[in-house]
Design an enzyme around this catalytic site. Structure first.
Site, PDB file in Angstrom:
ATOM      1  N   ASP A  10       0.856  -1.175   0.000  1.00 32.25           N
ATOM      2  CA  ASP A  10       0.000   0.000   0.000  1.00 32.25           C
ATOM      3  C   ASP A  10       0.903   1.239   0.000  1.00 32.25           C
ATOM      4  O   ASP A  10       2.105   1.169   0.307  1.00 32.25           O
ATOM      5  CB  ASP A  10      -0.880  -0.039   1.250  1.00 32.25           C
ATOM      6  CG  ASP A  10      -1.763   1.180   1.368  1.00 32.25           C
ATOM      7  OD1 ASP A  10      -2.461   1.493   0.386  1.00 32.25           O
ATOM      8  OD2 ASP A  10      -1.746   1.831   2.425  1.00 32.25           O
ATOM      9  N   ASP A  12      -0.298   5.278   0.795  1.00 31.20           N
ATOM     10  CA  ASP A  12      -0.554   6.281   1.830  1.00 31.20           C
ATOM     11  C   ASP A  12      -0.591   5.654   3.221  1.00 31.20           C
ATOM     12  O   ASP A  12      -1.347   4.716   3.479  1.00 31.20           O
ATOM     13  CB  ASP A  12      -1.883   6.986   1.575  1.00 31.20           C
ATOM     14  CG  ASP A  12      -1.866   7.859   0.334  1.00 31.20           C
ATOM     15  OD1 ASP A  12      -0.784   7.997  -0.265  1.00 31.20           O
ATOM     16  OD2 ASP A  12      -2.926   8.396  -0.039  1.00 31.20           O
ATOM     17  N   ASP A 198      -1.908  -0.686   5.946  1.00 31.89           N
ATOM     18  CA  ASP A 198      -2.293  -0.085   7.226  1.00 31.89           C
ATOM     19  C   ASP A 198      -3.798   0.041   7.419  1.00 31.89           C
ATOM     20  O   ASP A 198      -4.252   0.425   8.493  1.00 31.89           O
ATOM     21  CB  ASP A 198      -1.681   1.319   7.338  1.00 31.89           C
ATOM     22  CG  ASP A 198      -2.361   2.315   6.400  1.00 31.89           C
ATOM     23  OD1 ASP A 198      -2.346   2.085   5.166  1.00 31.89           O
ATOM     24  OD2 ASP A 198      -2.923   3.313   6.889  1.00 31.89           O
TER      25      ASP A 198
END
Length: 259
Positions: A10, A12, A198
């Site tokens: 991922d 961001d 996250d």
């Protein structure tokens, strides 16, 4: 020689800092991955123009990337927008909802580039790239939790799924990062796979990899305990963003003796 490690990450809040969108703290791990001949697949809700730019700056443009939460693939060394009518169909379905369900959702298609820049912290150019949707629609829900459930149910009737990411509620026709990950893993046939993320929309990807890392993000609630954490197959970082990413990748490389 087979690929030693295929990394799905991922962006961001994971490889990129939540606030600055920079990855400098992850440079040692990125350099090590290059040195051992690994491959890195960026997997994000970002659009093809956004990811093409980041991928080139990271010097991983020889690898494919997963765009718009798994709705599409950006081939290696390509900057072309995928040709699809998915986004137009999605927006039409969204606008067909009753006002009480439609009005609390403000998608990128409802915003100006300046507004996207304001809510994301992106530059004007990067916000313009974020507005170039091919498959999916990120947005902000401002209504009640009860109405949010009704909104999601109404979209399901159109074949549209809503997924919670690090910042936005993203609407799409249901393909996930894990779906694309499976196809790319088959194509690369690596010895090991690693996924890092996250947010809730990363869970399937984390669970599908041989090893998963939940990167700390103090700007959102932590992910719930996942199957595999009790055995160490899935781990959590204490440092956030690219600093946590860097430590986790270097630790796994050492653990697997890939140096």
């Amino acid at each position: 020689m087979s690929l030693p490690l295929l990394v799905f990450t991922d962006l961001d809040g994971t490889l990129l800092s939540h606030s600055s969108y920079r990855w400098d703290a992850a440079t040692p791990a990125l350099d090590t991955l290059r040195r051992i001949g690994a491959a890195v697949v960026l997997a994000s809700s970002k659009t093809a123009p956004e990811i093409a730019e980041i991928r080139a700056e990271l010097a991983w443009d020889h690898c494919p990337a997963i765009i718009e939460n798994g709705a599409g693939i950006l081939p290696p060394d390509s900057t072309d927008m995928p040709k699809t009518d998915s986004y137009v169909r999605l927006r039409h379905a969204l606008d067909s909802l009753p006002a009480e369900l439609r009005d609390p959702f403000c998608g990128f298609g409802d915003m100006t580039v300046a507004q996207i820049a304001q809510i994301t912290g992106l530059s004007h150019n990067d916000a313009a790239n974020a507005a170039e949707r091919a498959f999916s629609e990120p947005g902000i829900w401002s209504g009640s939790a009860e109405l949010r459930g009704a909104f999601i149910d109404a979209l399901h009737d159109h074949g549209i799924h809503a997924r919670e990411g690090g910042r936005f509620l993203t609407l799409s026709y249901g393909r996930t990062k894990a779906d694309q990950m499976a196809a790319l893993t088959d194509a690369f046939a690596p010895r090991h796979t690693l996924a890092l993320g996250d947010a809730p929309n990363d869970i399937e990807m984390l669970q599908a990899a041989e090893f998963g890392v939940i990167v700390a993000n103090p700007h959102r609630d932590p992910l719930p305990p996942l199957p595999g954490e009790d055995t160490g197959r899935i781990t959590r970082t204490t440092l956030p963003g690219p600093a946590g990413w860097n430590g986790a990748v270097l630790d796994l490389i050492a653990r697997l003796n890939l140096n």
